[in-house]
Design an enzyme around this catalytic site. Structure first.
Site, PDB file in Angstrom:
ATOM      1  CB  SER A 144      -5.557   9.089   1.109  1.00 26.77           C
ATOM      2  OG  SER A 144      -5.365   7.672   0.321  1.00 26.77           O
ATOM      3  CB  SER A 145      -0.791   9.250   0.946  1.00 32.29           C
ATOM      4  OG  SER A 145      -0.975   7.665   1.754  1.00 32.29           O
TER       5      SER A 145
END
Length: 139
Positions: A67-68
Site C-alpha cells: 500500500s501507500s
C-alpha cells in the site's frame, strides 16, 4: 576478475553519496507489515531476507510492494536511525519514489546493467547518486 572497480551507471532519484555493504534481494519489499521500523529488519515471513536488517546498508532490490503506507514505514526507519545508507532499485513506482524521498538516502534506478547479476550481498559499494554511479569497491 572479481568485479571490484566495476562502475554501474544509473539515474538519480535522491541525491547524495554513501558507502557501505550491499544487501541484495530480487524480491520486492513490503513497507507496511514487511519491515520493523524500529530496527530496520525485514519481518515479512516469506521474504528471502527475513530477520536481516538493512540499517546502514545499501539496499539493492526491485522496489516496493503493498500500500501507500510503504513510505511512512521507511520514513520511520530514518527517524529511528535505522534507514538504509542508500537504495538501488529497478522498478520505479510512486511508492518507491516517495519512500526514497522521505528516507533521504541516496537512491538510484534505471541502471545500464543488471544490478542483480553484478552486485552481491556483502559487496562494498560507493553510491554517488549525484554523478549517477555505483562503484563496487570490493567483494
Amino acid at each position: 576478475m572479481d568485479g571490484s572497480g566495476l562502475v554501474i551507471r544509473g539515474r538519480k532519484v535522491v541525491g547524495g553519496i554513501a558507502e557501505g555493504e550491499a544487501l541484495v534481494t530480487t524480491q520486492t519489499i513490503s513497507g507496511w507489515g514487511g519491515i520493523n521500523e524500529a530496527d530496520g529488519s525485514i519481518i515479512e515471513r516469506r521474504h528471502d531476507l527475513v530477520g536481516q536488517s538493512f540499517a546502514g546498508k545499501i539496499l539493492v532490490f526491485p522496489g516496493a510492494k503493498g500500500s501507500s503506507g510503504w513510505s511512512a514505514f521507511f520514513h520511520m526507519t530514518r527517524i529511528n536511525g535505522v534507514a538504509p545508507a542508500a537504495m538501488l532499485f529497478t522498478r520505479m513506482t510512486t511508492k518507491i519514489a516517495l519512500g526514497a524521498v522521505v528516507t533521504r538516502a541516496p537512491a538510484m534506478t534505471d541502471f545500464d546493467t543488471d544490478i542483480f547479476a553484478e552486485i552481491r550481498t556483502g559487496d562494498r559499494l560507493r553510491v554517488d547518486a549525484d554523478a549517477g554511479t555505483v562503484t563496487i569497491l570490493s567483494r
